[in-house]
Design an enzyme around this catalytic site. Sequence first.
Site, mmCIF file in Angstrom:
data_model
loop_
_atom_site.group_PDB
_atom_site.id
_atom_site.type_symbol
_atom_site.label_atom_id
_atom_site.label_comp_id
_atom_site.label_asym_id
_atom_site.label_seq_id
_atom_site.Cartn_x
_atom_site.Cartn_y
_atom_site.Cartn_z
ATOM 1 N N ASP A 62 0.859 -1.181 0.000
ATOM 2 C CA ASP A 62 0.000 0.000 0.000
ATOM 3 C C ASP A 62 0.894 1.229 0.000
ATOM 4 O O ASP A 62 1.507 1.565 1.017
ATOM 5 C CB ASP A 62 -0.906 -0.010 1.233
ATOM 6 C CG ASP A 62 -1.845 1.190 1.286
ATOM 7 O OD1 ASP A 62 -1.773 2.063 0.390
ATOM 8 O OD2 ASP A 62 -2.645 1.263 2.244
ATOM 9 N N ASN A 89 2.729 6.635 -10.924
ATOM 10 C CA ASN A 89 1.399 6.593 -11.527
ATOM 11 C C ASN A 89 0.290 6.260 -10.533
ATOM 12 O O ASN A 89 -0.877 6.545 -10.795
ATOM 13 C CB ASN A 89 1.424 5.543 -12.654
ATOM 14 C CG ASN A 89 0.059 5.170 -13.138
ATOM 15 O OD1 ASN A 89 -0.633 5.966 -13.767
ATOM 16 N ND2 ASN A 89 -0.369 3.943 -12.846
ATOM 17 N N TYR A 154 -9.888 15.588 -5.617
ATOM 18 C CA TYR A 154 -9.046 14.904 -6.604
ATOM 19 C C TYR A 154 -8.298 15.912 -7.468
ATOM 20 O O TYR A 154 -7.081 15.814 -7.658
ATOM 21 C CB TYR A 154 -9.908 13.993 -7.485
ATOM 22 C CG TYR A 154 -9.157 13.435 -8.673
ATOM 23 C CD1 TYR A 154 -8.243 12.401 -8.513
ATOM 24 C CD2 TYR A 154 -9.355 13.957 -9.950
ATOM 25 C CE1 TYR A 154 -7.545 11.898 -9.606
ATOM 26 C CE2 TYR A 154 -8.656 13.457 -11.043
ATOM 27 C CZ TYR A 154 -7.755 12.432 -10.868
ATOM 28 O OH TYR A 154 -7.057 11.941 -11.948
ATOM 29 N N LYS A 158 -4.179 16.712 -7.875
ATOM 30 C CA LYS A 158 -3.440 16.698 -9.129
ATOM 31 C C LYS A 158 -2.804 18.061 -9.434
ATOM 32 O O LYS A 158 -1.760 18.125 -10.101
ATOM 33 C CB LYS A 158 -4.343 16.246 -10.275
ATOM 34 C CG LYS A 158 -4.787 14.794 -10.147
ATOM 35 C CD LYS A 158 -3.599 13.836 -10.081
ATOM 36 C CE LYS A 158 -4.016 12.383 -10.061
ATOM 37 N NZ LYS A 158 -2.848 11.455 -10.069
ATOM 38 N N VAL A 186 -9.755 12.379 -19.655
ATOM 39 C CA VAL A 186 -10.544 11.167 -19.408
ATOM 40 C C VAL A 186 -9.929 10.024 -20.223
ATOM 41 O O VAL A 186 -9.760 10.138 -21.436
ATOM 42 C CB VAL A 186 -12.014 11.379 -19.811
ATOM 43 C CG1 VAL A 186 -12.831 10.139 -19.479
ATOM 44 C CG2 VAL A 186 -12.586 12.598 -19.092
#
Length: 259
Positions: A62, A89, A154, A158, A186
Amino acid sequence: MASQGWALVTGASSGLGRDFAHALAEKGSDVVLAARREEPMERLAEELRSRYGVKARVIALDLSAEGAAASLKARLDADGIVVGTLINNAGHGITAEFLDAPVERINAMLRLNVLGLTDLTHVFAGDMAKRGGGSIMLVASVAAFQPCPHFAAYAASKAYVLSLGEALHTELKAKSVVVTVLSPGVTETSFFDAAGEAPNAAMKRMMMKSRPVVDIGLAAMAAGKSAVVAGRINRVMAFLSRLFSRQQLSRITYRMATT
């Protein structure tokens, strides 16, 4: 890249991570796969070995847990694995009104998207700087360029990744460490399954396949670029963030996310 050692791909159990692993192995790079789910990574590792003749190491952990980056680095050191390319990533999103999402879920996302990414970057960039070279990719999002209601936390995470990566590109250049931020839009991955909401019609029209996004990112990193936005429509969206006020962008993004 292979001459710099192994490539470490986080979030390697699916989606972009899986395609990053394939793309790097195609170039002859040995690959370390890191994520929570071991079984899909073991299948991927066997596929990489048989198809490309490279070495593949699987480490299930994790990455949002405190000390995970140091633990991962210690395990690789013990095996004599030198990471010359880090594909940072691992991450996930939440698609919901801020107050409708449990704060524990928001915080878990932030620990992975922000703290986990920061820890990994610090640990492996330090090692690369000492050796005099390496490459790091931080995966952000086109959401980083504007406030995004319905994706609020979110998008904020970013935005942090984008700002961090662009700053580190400048800081680490003198140490021959290339830092590149990839901002997809997307993308056809399991993102929305994990986020708990299906993409709407507008998002589906903008959706890109995962592998072209990966190829765009790796090409930018190989060229030493600080950042790249994947896809023409996404580049337009990022450019528009310079033309509108942040409140205007917030309203536009909210309509796109909820209609």
